[in-house]
Structure formats: structure tokens, C-alpha cells
Design a protein around this motif. Structure first.
Motif, PDB file in Angstrom:
ATOM      1  N   MET A 168       0.817  -1.214   0.000  1.00  0.00           N
ATOM      2  CA  MET A 168       0.000   0.000   0.000  1.00  0.00           C
ATOM      3  C   MET A 168       0.853   1.267   0.000  1.00  0.00           C
ATOM      4  O   MET A 168       0.472   2.272  -0.571  1.00  0.00           O
ATOM      5  CB  MET A 168      -0.956  -0.008   1.195  1.00  0.00           C
ATOM      6  N   ARG A 169       2.006   1.221   0.622  1.00  0.00           N
ATOM      7  CA  ARG A 169       2.883   2.395   0.621  1.00  0.00           C
ATOM      8  C   ARG A 169       3.378   2.693  -0.792  1.00  0.00           C
ATOM      9  O   ARG A 169       3.405   3.837  -1.223  1.00  0.00           O
ATOM     10  CB  ARG A 169       4.050   2.159   1.571  1.00  0.00           C
ATOM     11  N   ARG A 170       3.770   1.656  -1.513  1.00  0.00           N
ATOM     12  CA  ARG A 170       4.235   1.836  -2.897  1.00  0.00           C
ATOM     13  C   ARG A 170       3.078   2.300  -3.790  1.00  0.00           C
ATOM     14  O   ARG A 170       3.271   3.099  -4.701  1.00  0.00           O
ATOM     15  CB  ARG A 170       4.836   0.545  -3.444  1.00  0.00           C
ATOM     16  N   LEU A 171       1.890   1.807  -3.520  1.00  0.00           N
ATOM     17  CA  LEU A 171       0.721   2.236  -4.279  1.00  0.00           C
ATOM     18  C   LEU A 171       0.456   3.724  -4.060  1.00  0.00           C
ATOM     19  O   LEU A 171       0.206   4.471  -5.014  1.00  0.00           O
ATOM     20  CB  LEU A 171      -0.504   1.411  -3.882  1.00  0.00           C
ATOM     21  N   LEU A 172       0.536   4.181  -2.818  1.00  0.00           N
ATOM     22  CA  LEU A 172       0.354   5.599  -2.530  1.00  0.00           C
ATOM     23  C   LEU A 172       1.447   6.441  -3.192  1.00  0.00           C
ATOM     24  O   LEU A 172       1.168   7.507  -3.745  1.00  0.00           O
ATOM     25  CB  LEU A 172       0.347   5.844  -1.024  1.00  0.00           C
ATOM     26  N   ASP A 173       2.701   5.954  -3.153  1.00  0.00           N
ATOM     27  CA  ASP A 173       3.778   6.671  -3.845  1.00  0.00           C
ATOM     28  C   ASP A 173       3.455   6.814  -5.330  1.00  0.00           C
ATOM     29  O   ASP A 173       3.659   7.869  -5.920  1.00  0.00           O
ATOM     30  CB  ASP A 173       5.110   5.949  -3.675  1.00  0.00           C
ATOM     31  N   ALA A 174       2.941   5.740  -5.924  1.00  0.00           N
ATOM     32  CA  ALA A 174       2.594   5.782  -7.349  1.00  0.00           C
ATOM     33  C   ALA A 174       1.456   6.757  -7.621  1.00  0.00           C
ATOM     34  O   ALA A 174       1.508   7.540  -8.573  1.00  0.00           O
ATOM     35  CB  ALA A 174       2.217   4.381  -7.836  1.00  0.00           C
ATOM     36  N   LEU A 175       0.428   6.732  -6.788  1.00  0.00           N
ATOM     37  CA  LEU A 175      -0.699   7.659  -6.970  1.00  0.00           C
ATOM     38  C   LEU A 175      -0.250   9.109  -6.838  1.00  0.00           C
ATOM     39  O   LEU A 175      -0.617   9.968  -7.645  1.00  0.00           O
ATOM     40  CB  LEU A 175      -1.807   7.358  -5.960  1.00  0.00           C
ATOM     41  N   PHE A 176       0.556   9.391  -5.825  1.00  0.00           N
ATOM     42  CA  PHE A 176       1.053  10.757  -5.649  1.00  0.00           C
ATOM     43  C   PHE A 176       1.944  11.171  -6.818  1.00  0.00           C
ATOM     44  O   PHE A 176       1.938  12.318  -7.240  1.00  0.00           O
ATOM     45  CB  PHE A 176       1.803  10.895  -4.328  1.00  0.00           C
ATOM     46  N   TYR A 177       2.722  10.233  -7.353  1.00  0.00           N
ATOM     47  CA  TYR A 177       3.589  10.522  -8.499  1.00  0.00           C
ATOM     48  C   TYR A 177       2.741  10.901  -9.720  1.00  0.00           C
ATOM     49  O   TYR A 177       3.031  11.867 -10.417  1.00  0.00           O
ATOM     50  CB  TYR A 177       4.456   9.302  -8.800  1.00  0.00           C
ATOM     51  N   VAL A 178       1.681  10.151  -9.965  1.00  0.00           N
ATOM     52  CA  VAL A 178       0.798  10.432 -11.103  1.00  0.00           C
ATOM     53  C   VAL A 178       0.141  11.802 -10.940  1.00  0.00           C
ATOM     54  O   VAL A 178       0.099  12.601 -11.879  1.00  0.00           O
ATOM     55  CB  VAL A 178      -0.273   9.326 -11.257  1.00  0.00           C
ATOM     56  N   ARG A 237       1.179  14.336  -9.105  1.00  0.00           N
ATOM     57  CA  ARG A 237       2.186  15.391  -9.104  1.00  0.00           C
ATOM     58  C   ARG A 237       2.723  15.671 -10.502  1.00  0.00           C
ATOM     59  O   ARG A 237       2.924  16.819 -10.883  1.00  0.00           O
ATOM     60  CB  ARG A 237       3.327  14.978  -8.169  1.00  0.00           C
ATOM     61  N   THR A 238       2.987  14.631 -11.292  1.00  0.00           N
ATOM     62  CA  THR A 238       3.622  14.822 -12.598  1.00  0.00           C
ATOM     63  C   THR A 238       2.628  14.922 -13.743  1.00  0.00           C
ATOM     64  O   THR A 238       2.977  15.402 -14.801  1.00  0.00           O
ATOM     65  CB  THR A 238       4.588  13.667 -12.903  1.00  0.00           C
ATOM     66  N   GLY A 239       1.417  14.414 -13.540  1.00  0.00           N
ATOM     67  CA  GLY A 239       0.438  14.415 -14.619  1.00  0.00           C
ATOM     68  C   GLY A 239       0.651  13.297 -15.630  1.00  0.00           C
ATOM     69  O   GLY A 239       0.011  13.286 -16.671  1.00  0.00           O
ATOM     70  N   CYS A 240       1.561  12.361 -15.319  1.00  0.00           N
ATOM     71  CA  CYS A 240       1.790  11.268 -16.264  1.00  0.00           C
ATOM     72  C   CYS A 240       0.644  10.266 -16.191  1.00  0.00           C
ATOM     73  O   CYS A 240      -0.159  10.280 -15.262  1.00  0.00           O
ATOM     74  CB  CYS A 240       3.128  10.585 -15.992  1.00  0.00           C
ATOM     75  N   GLN A 241       0.572   9.400 -17.160  1.00  0.00           N
ATOM     76  CA  GLN A 241      -0.455   8.360 -17.162  1.00  0.00           C
ATOM     77  C   GLN A 241       0.050   7.162 -16.363  1.00  0.00           C
ATOM     78  O   GLN A 241       1.254   6.921 -16.269  1.00  0.00           O
ATOM     79  CB  GLN A 241      -0.780   7.952 -18.587  1.00  0.00           C
ATOM     80  N   TRP A 242      -0.881   6.408 -15.803  1.00  0.00           N
ATOM     81  CA  TRP A 242      -0.531   5.256 -14.972  1.00  0.00           C
ATOM     82  C   TRP A 242       0.380   4.299 -15.740  1.00  0.00           C
ATOM     83  O   TRP A 242       1.337   3.775 -15.200  1.00  0.00           O
ATOM     84  CB  TRP A 242      -1.805   4.553 -14.524  1.00  0.00           C
ATOM     85  N   ARG A 243       0.100   4.102 -17.024  1.00  0.00           N
ATOM     86  CA  ARG A 243       0.894   3.143 -17.800  1.00  0.00           C
ATOM     87  C   ARG A 243       2.317   3.640 -18.069  1.00  0.00           C
ATOM     88  O   ARG A 243       3.160   2.873 -18.508  1.00  0.00           O
ATOM     89  CB  ARG A 243       0.193   2.792 -19.103  1.00  0.00           C
ATOM     90  N   HIS A 244       2.594   4.912 -17.810  1.00  0.00           N
ATOM     91  CA  HIS A 244       3.937   5.449 -18.013  1.00  0.00           C
ATOM     92  C   HIS A 244       4.764   5.492 -16.738  1.00  0.00           C
ATOM     93  O   HIS A 244       5.858   6.051 -16.736  1.00  0.00           O
ATOM     94  CB  HIS A 244       3.859   6.856 -18.617  1.00  0.00           C
ATOM     95  N   LEU A 245       4.250   4.911 -15.673  1.00  0.00           N
ATOM     96  CA  LEU A 245       5.017   4.825 -14.425  1.00  0.00           C
ATOM     97  C   LEU A 245       6.215   3.912 -14.633  1.00  0.00           C
ATOM     98  O   LEU A 245       6.180   3.005 -15.458  1.00  0.00           O
ATOM     99  CB  LEU A 245       4.157   4.235 -13.302  1.00  0.00           C
ATOM    100  N   PRO A 246       7.303   4.128 -13.869  1.00  0.00           N
ATOM    101  CA  PRO A 246       8.411   3.171 -13.916  1.00  0.00           C
ATOM    102  C   PRO A 246       7.893   1.776 -13.580  1.00  0.00           C
ATOM    103  O   PRO A 246       6.991   1.613 -12.775  1.00  0.00           O
ATOM    104  CB  PRO A 246       9.365   3.677 -12.843  1.00  0.00           C
TER     105      PRO A 246
END
Length: 74
Positions: free
Chosen positions: A45-55, A57-66
Motif C-alpha cells: 500500500m505504501r508503494r501504491l500511494l507513492d505511485a498515486l502521488f507521483y501520477v 504530481r507529474t500528470g503522467c499516465q498510470w501506464r507510463h510509471l516506472p
């Protein structure tokens, strides 16, 4: 010059907003508990929250996450 303290603030992907332990402890009680029975939760869940905040904050699409294990893509 990057110092170790700067690197801790920047977090994993140069975003500067990865959840530190103190912030995660504030948010953790608000997360839903895993449902009883069935399969145990496999998503960190911590990594999921990091990913959500990254999306957000940056405006990138979910599929473009590392790719995993950096962020969960499930």
C-alpha cells in the motif's frame, strides 16, 4: 552537489515526494484494512500511494510509471 540528505528528500524517482516514514504513519490508519477471508493482500500500500502521488504530481499516465518493483501496476 547532492548530499545524502538531498537524496532522502528526493526519494526514488527524483520526484521529491516519496512518502517518508512519518508521513506514511499519518496516512496508514486511513487505509482500508484487508478484507477477512480470501487471499491476503499482495499490493504494498505504501508503494501504491507513492505511485498515486507521483501520477497526480507529474500528470503522467498510470501506464507510463516506472515498471515494477518501482511502482505496482496492477
Amino acid at each position: 552537489m547532492w548530499t545524502p540528505q538531498d537524496r532522502r528528500l528526493v526519494g526514488d524517482y527524483g520526484a521529491g515526494q516519496a512518502l517518508n516514514d512519518d508521513r506514511y504513519r499519518l496516512i496508514e490508519p486511513l487505509l482500508p484494512a484487508p478484507k477477512p477471508g480470501g487471499r491476503p493482500r499482495s499490493t504494498n500500500m505504501r508503494r501504491l500511494l507513492d505511485a498515486l502521488f507521483y501520477v497526480v504530481r507529474t500528470g503522467c499516465q498510470w501506464r507510463h510509471l516506472p515498471s515494477p518493483p518501482a511502482f505496482p501496476l496492477g
